[in-house]
Design a protein around this motif. Structure first.
Motif, PDB file in Angstrom:
ATOM      1  N   LEU A 108      12.599  17.341  29.518  1.00 30.28           N
ATOM      2  CA  LEU A 108      12.332  16.782  28.192  1.00 30.28           C
ATOM      3  C   LEU A 108      13.368  15.780  27.711  1.00 30.28           C
ATOM      4  O   LEU A 108      13.104  14.995  26.825  1.00 30.28           O
ATOM      5  N   LYS A 123       9.446   9.831  29.246  1.00 29.66           N
ATOM      6  CA  LYS A 123      10.650  10.581  29.622  1.00 29.66           C
ATOM      7  C   LYS A 123      10.304  11.722  30.581  1.00 29.66           C
ATOM      8  O   LYS A 123      10.961  11.911  31.589  1.00 29.66           O
ATOM      9  N   HIS A 144       4.175  15.787  21.665  1.00 36.68           N
ATOM     10  CA  HIS A 144       4.661  14.768  22.588  1.00 36.68           C
ATOM     11  C   HIS A 144       4.190  13.398  22.131  1.00 36.68           C
ATOM     12  O   HIS A 144       3.036  13.196  21.830  1.00 36.68           O
ATOM     13  N   ASP A 189       7.890  10.383  24.789  1.00 37.06           N
ATOM     14  CA  ASP A 189       8.138  11.655  25.457  1.00 37.06           C
ATOM     15  C   ASP A 189       7.419  11.707  26.805  1.00 37.06           C
ATOM     16  O   ASP A 189       7.969  12.203  27.783  1.00 37.06           O
TER      17      ASP A 189
END
Length: 190
Positions: free
Chosen positions: A189, A129, A122, A126
């Motif tokens: 994700l 998000k 990650h 990420d």
């Protein structure tokens, strides 16, 4: 997930690894009884979490943590010791947690849920998000942070930190979050 365990007592290293493997079946655990061997290993492998004793024969575990952070600034440090007096000093390296021996599976699970830095591949993007998606789907499902925390058996602060991208849930917890919000893991994700 790569986990390094360092303690000068072989039985403790084995107990910790056994406990980690119950909680994180997919984790790769590497146990060490010698500080320099652990440091040398960390130079060659992307270690996500280091579980360290503090009272070691050759070098203080806090110094080992500082060396490991110098090698990999994204490493999470969890101290496991029989000496409470090191608790305050251990936070100078921004440890994720400080656990007392003997190892307690529930306490270790909680420590994994509250890691300071994302684990695995990650990136900060990420994390943003994932946090945005957790918040979006939580609100869509009309679930409060408190209720979601209760369902996941974690703290309110953990959910808050995920949503603010201060932390990222590990893969196991990401799956649990998706189940609780009735969405797929991919939804969190993307």
């Amino acid at each position: 997930m790569e986990i390094l365990v360092l303690d000068d007592k072989m039985l403790i290293v084995k107990d910790v690894i056994r406990c980690v493997q119950k909680i994180k079946e997919d984790a790769n655990c590497h146990g060490f009884y010698d500080e320099q061997e652990a440091i040398d290993y960390a130079k060659t492998a992307p270690v996500d979490i280091a579980i360290l004793d503090i009272d070691l024969p050759n070098i203080n575990g806090i110094d080992v943590a500082e060396t490991l952070i110098g090698i990999n600034s994204n490493i999470n440090i969890i101290f496991l010791t029989g000496h409470k007096q090191y608790a305050l000093e251990s936070y100078k390296v921004l440890a994720s947690d400080f656990l007392l021996k003997p190892i307690d599976e529930k306490e270790l699970q909680r420590a994994f849920e509250n890691l300071r830095k994302p684990v695995g591949n990650h990136t900060e993007l990420d994390a943003e998000k994932i946090g945005t998606n957790i918040r979006k789907y939580r609100k869509k499902a009309d679930i409060s942070i408190e209720k979601l925390a209760q369902q996941l058996n974690c703290s309110y602060q953990t959910i808050y930190r995920w949503e603010k991208a201060e932390r990222t849930p590990d893969l196991f917890m990401l799956v649990e979050v998706a189940k609780a919000l009735n969405v797929g893991t991919d939804d969190l994700l993307k």
